[in-house]
Design a protein around this motif. Structure first.
Motif: not given
Length: 161
Positions: A72-95
């Motif tokens: 009821s009060e806890a969860a797991a983060i899963r499947k955090m993936f970003v395509k290589k060409e869209y990673r990093g500060k420029e896109f900030q997709i993961a953030q």
């Protein structure tokens, strides 16, 4: 770029994105058979109160993050993936994916987020640390945390603060 909840209608794109990163990019020994959740997003993520988000650029899936609510009060983060060409500060997709997931978690009354990853993914670990996740021992995980076989590093974020 826009982020939206996604379900099994995006199954092929989700599987292609995640397996490519796991197997080809990082040589993590994991198969689709090891991840049956990818073929049943509705029941695995949504039914218990979680979510599966996709980031899209020009209608193409470029990133994912998912939440498995395991009590009821806890969860797991899963499947955090970003395509290589869209990673990093420029896109900030993961953030942006993480921020939307945290906002959703708080709305749903989740007080603790956990995740497991592999030590090989150093950039991911630095990303989580920058977002106030604390590395914890496997033994410190809640007993009902849904373990994934390859994971050997675990993190926790308290949302009550």
């Amino acid at each position: 770029m826009h982020i939206q909840p996604i379900q099994n209608k995006y199954e092929n794109e989700i599987v292609d994105l995640i397996l490519h990163i796991q197997q080809k990019e990082f040589n993590v020994p994991v198969t689709l058979e090891d991840q049956p959740d990818l073929l049943d997003i509705e029941n695995f993520y949504y039914k218990p109160g979680g979510i599966f988000l996709g980031a899209f650029i020009d209608e193409k899936l470029v990133g994912t993050i998912a939440l498995v609510k395991f009590n009821s009060e806890a969860a797991a983060i899963r499947k955090m993936f970003v395509k290589k060409e869209y990673r990093g500060k420029e896109f900030q997709i993961a953030q942006q994916l993480l921020e939307q997931l945290i906002a959703y978690s708080k709305e749903k009354g989740i007080k603790d987020l956990y995740l497991g990853t592999v030590s090989l993914l150093q950039a991911a670990l630095r990303f989580y640390e920058k977002n106030n996740f604390v590395t914890i021992e496997k033994e410190a995980l809640p007993t009902d945390f849904p373990l994934m076989k390859p994971d050997n590093v675990f993190c926790h974020l308290n949302l009550k603060q």
